[in-house]
Design an enzyme around this catalytic site. Structure first.
Site, PDB file in Angstrom:
ATOM      1  N   HIS A  86      42.634 101.531 -22.677  1.00 45.36           N
ATOM      2  CA  HIS A  86      41.460 100.856 -22.120  1.00 45.36           C
ATOM      3  C   HIS A  86      40.585 101.805 -21.305  1.00 45.36           C
ATOM      4  O   HIS A  86      39.410 101.522 -21.087  1.00 45.36           O
ATOM      5  CB  HIS A  86      41.858  99.611 -21.316  1.00 45.36           C
ATOM      6  CG  HIS A  86      42.562  99.857 -20.027  1.00 45.36           C
ATOM      7  ND1 HIS A  86      43.939  99.872 -19.911  1.00 45.36           N
ATOM      8  CD2 HIS A  86      42.098 100.074 -18.778  1.00 45.36           C
ATOM      9  CE1 HIS A  86      44.277 100.066 -18.655  1.00 45.36           C
ATOM     10  NE2 HIS A  86      43.175 100.206 -17.943  1.00 45.36           N
ATOM     11  N   ASP A 222      49.242 101.035 -24.690  1.00 42.74           N
ATOM     12  CA  ASP A 222      47.987 101.253 -23.958  1.00 42.74           C
ATOM     13  C   ASP A 222      47.816 102.736 -23.617  1.00 42.74           C
ATOM     14  O   ASP A 222      47.987 103.158 -22.476  1.00 42.74           O
ATOM     15  CB  ASP A 222      47.991 100.400 -22.683  1.00 42.74           C
ATOM     16  CG  ASP A 222      46.595 100.232 -22.089  1.00 42.74           C
ATOM     17  OD1 ASP A 222      45.698 101.009 -22.463  1.00 42.74           O
ATOM     18  OD2 ASP A 222      46.400  99.332 -21.266  1.00 42.74           O
ATOM     19  N   SER A 651      45.029 103.080 -13.527  1.00 38.49           N
ATOM     20  CA  SER A 651      45.196 102.993 -14.980  1.00 38.49           C
ATOM     21  C   SER A 651      45.226 104.394 -15.580  1.00 38.49           C
ATOM     22  O   SER A 651      44.319 105.194 -15.349  1.00 38.49           O
ATOM     23  CB  SER A 651      44.044 102.206 -15.597  1.00 38.49           C
ATOM     24  OG  SER A 651      44.105 100.855 -15.225  1.00 38.49           O
TER      25      SER A 651
END
Length: 716
Positions: A86, A222, A651
């Site tokens: 992402h 991810d 992240s």
């Protein structure tokens, strides 16, 4: 036998609940003094110097901020960078087309020449930091207004940044901490030639979609990979075919041993923002006014984007990135509402403030701290309805491309009209390029619906605070149905196409620009959004000073014992352990601290937008084709849990073992602990990570890109 196994699992599950999660997002320069001994007891085998050093290579040299909003890490001697799927989403979307959809199909460069350069992508290396608190606070005094204080501080910040940037070689940032009671400067070096190496297909990289977002158990690949390029001397350089892969000062070895309950885990990264000093009134404002408006505005934007995204792959690509970002925060803010309400966080803060109030009104403290709580509460009472109003308007600005046209393309056209002929000739091509880039990322029919829907929501729901005058007028004249007005505005506006922008550049007119319906509407909303009454301005001044004093007083009185500063996108270290959540029947794993490929396949729904899987994954799992990345239990572990203290911005952060070896990649938190940005919950707080072995399996076994894994240093 089954009863024995269940009893054993239950016994194991009691262990995590007695463990304490380690709260804190710590500065690397203070690790030796504050944390090192505690970390050693938990399993760290590195010295503080091996984590952070100015004179020698250390772990910090392998950690980068990725494109300003995420974290990434160097994992090879040739500048290979690993981050979340992402985090790389925008770049991959930009490089995708309807005919060659890298997001949907995945991509792995077969060689260096096949690596793809997005138009704008950078990584930021942390060089060093230092304390400049005394220097900056020497420039201010208690008699200053907040505006005067800010002016004096900004002047000193500018001087510090100039002194340390070495003629522009480095980016220097001075940041406030503990609500302006301390200041530190950070020196960075940016590299802008960053190219896509590979990304798994969206069915793996976004597996679970919005349904699984912020949830556990999780089964998501991810991750994405890029490479940093430099000139022949290793210096930052603009994109060039002559650039070479960066040889980093340090890169992370990759450990294939896997993790087990209680293993030490530390994370280095760039957490975006926490608000753990936030007063009770601020929490109440968010829960009852700001966040509900955010959630409703985001959902309105998502619904209108999705309507068009479902029409074709091309339109899906246009809005994929904006939709994903909106959806992420939509669920986050609803989770915050639920968690903060469930755990009574505002009451906890109010009790702390009651203790502070008693301390503050002791004779020795009253002059300095006596009015702090009153000023803070007055500000929130005055701005509750404004916060609701502002969040409806912010979601309009975030989900539509034309709400802020007045300060983007419109601002450039205004400067163009006022410029002389020579300046116009110089900037016209830049404006055309800006317009072309903007219009590649929008679809006019969708933009009409988005703008009309958001205007209606804003006009009908922002009832406790006066709305923008032009929006109010249009709403009254049309019974708050903005569809007709918006359609007519797009027909008349010079902002409805690139061709109309070009025509305006050929024959510019200030009157035409000022009377443009989209430009006028945007400017009206922006002006209103940025305005405030004298009463609110005064309350805000008093609040800023009082909030700073609240934090100073809480620390001085030891009523609050937070020893680390709030996150603000500066490099931090957090440490903890691999730690399970209570047993969950949705997870097939023996202990609820990891998930498996079996579990992912069980979630598979053919053709489903969120839970579809490549046929190859299903076949490989059936045959147990896990290669060298299988766990000793025979399964392929996909994601795992730790109790590290993280937030947005982390992240893509590396999860490291006690030797500083890469064991995973942080990508999410659990919704039960969504209040973590405001108050840390030692029982519930978890970080959800991609197991590095699953990452390598996707690259080597599933994708056939073993040459990329071969770049890395793999250890057992």
């Amino acid at each position: 036998m089954k009863k024995i196994i269940l009893s054993l699992i239950a016994g194991i599950m009691l262990l995590p609940m007695s463990m304490k999660a380690d709260e804190g997002m710590w500065f690397l320069m203070f690790i030796e003094r504050l944390n090192h001994r505690d970390m050693q007891k938990m399993g760290l085998q590195l010295t503080a110097e091996e984590i952070y050093s100015i004179n020698h290579h250390s772990l910090k040299d392998a950690i980068v901020q990725f494109n300003g909003g995420c974290t990434a890490e160097l994992i090879s001697k040739d500048g290979l960078v690993l981050t979340n799927h992402h985090c790389g989403y925008d770049a991959v979307a930009e490089l995708s087309t309807a005919d060659d959809n890298l997001l949907k199909n995945g991509y792995w460069a077969e060689n260096r020449k096949a690596e793809k350069k997005p138009s704008s992508l950078f990584v930021r290396f942390f060089v060093r930091m230092d304390d400049c608190t005394k220097r900056i606070l020497a420039k201010v005094n208690p008699s200053m207004s907040e505006a005067e204080r800010e002016k004096a501080i900004n002047a000193e910040i500018a001087a510090i940044e100039k002194e340390n940037n070495e003629g522009g070689k480095y980016t220097v940032s001075v940041r406030p901490f503990f609500q302006g009671n301390e200041y530190y400067y950070f020196v960075y070096q940016d590299y802008k030639d960053v190219r896509l190496v590979g990304v798994p297909p969206e069915s793996l990289g976004k597996f679970g979609g919005d349904t699984d977002n912020w949830e556990w158990p999780r089964h998501t690949a991810d991750f994405s990979m890029f490479r940093v390029y430099a000139d022949k001397d290793g210096n930052p350089a603009d994109y060039s075919e002559n650039n070479v892969p960066l040889q980093p000062k340090h890169y992370l070895p990759v450990n294939l041993s896997g993790v087990k309950e209680g293993d030490f885990a530390m994370i280095l990264g760039y957490p975006g923002r926490t608000n753990r000093w936030m007063p009770a009134g601020g929490i109440e404002q968010n829960v009852k006014f700001a966040y509900p408006a955010w959630v409703e505005g985001a959902k309105t934007g998502m619904d209108n984007m999705k309507k068009y995204m479902d029409q074709s792959p091309a339109l899906n690509l246009v809005y994929a990135s904006k939709y994903a970002s909106t959806a992420n925060y939509w669920k986050n803010r609803q989770g915050m509402i639920d968690a903060l309400t469930k755990f009574g966080t505002a009451k906890t803060k109010a009790a702390q403030e009651a203790k502070f109030e008693k301390w503050a009104n002791k004779p020795a403290n009253k002059a300095k701290y006596g009015n702090v709580i009153a000023n803070i509460n007055k500000f929130y009472a005055l701005t509750n309805e404004k916060s609701r109003h502002d969040n409806y308007m912010q979601q309009l600005f975030r989900t539509t491309s034309f709400g802020t046209i007045g300060r983007t393309l419109g601002r450039q056209l205004d400067l163009y009209v006022k410029a002389d002929a020579a300046k116009r000739a110089q900037v016209a091509p830049q404006i055309v390029e800006m317009a072309e880039e903007m219009y590649k990322e929008l679809y006019i029919p969708a933009e009409k619906d988005l703008l009309a829907a958001q205007l209606k929501l804003y006009a009908t729901k922002s009832t406790g605070y006066k709305i923008a005058p032009m929006v109010e007028k249009i709403g009254k004249e049309n019974n708050n149905d903005f569809t007709g007005y918006v359609n007519a505005a797009f027909e008349l506006s010079i902002f409805s196409s690139v061709d109309k922008i070009k025509a305006f550049l050929a024959l510019p007119s200030q009157g035409m620009l000022d009377n443009d319906p989209l430009y006028a509407l945007s400017n009206d909303m922006l002006t209103h959004f940025n305005s405030k009454s004298d009463e609110i301005a005064k309350a805000q001044n008093d609040f800023s000073a009082s909030f700073r004093l609240l934090v100073e007083g809480l620390r001085e009185s030891k009523i609050a014992s937070i020893k680390y500063p709030d996150a603000n996108s500066t490099l931090r270290l957090t440490y903890g352990k691999v730690r399970a959540l209570p047993a969950d029947k949705r997870n097939d794993a023996t202990i609820n601290n990891y998930t498996t490929l079996d579990g992912q396949v069980k979630k598979y729904k053919k053709g489903d937008q969120e839970f579809d899987l490549p046929t190859k994954v299903i076949e490989m799992n059936k045959k147990r084709e896990y290669g060298r990345f299988a766990d000793k239990d025979g399964s392929l572990h996909v994601n795992f849990l730790t109790d590290n203290d993280i937030t947005g911005g982390n992240s893509g952060s590396p999860v490291l073992n006690g030797k500083g070896e890469l064991i995973g990649l942080a990508f999410d938190g659990n919704i039960e602990a969504m209040a973590g940005d405001v108050i840390f919950d030692s029982k519930l707080q978890r970080t959800i990570n991609v197991d590095i072995r699953y990452v390598l399996w996707v690259i080597e076994n599933f994708s056939g890109a073993k040459h990329i894994v071969d770049e890395m240093t793999l250890v057992k």
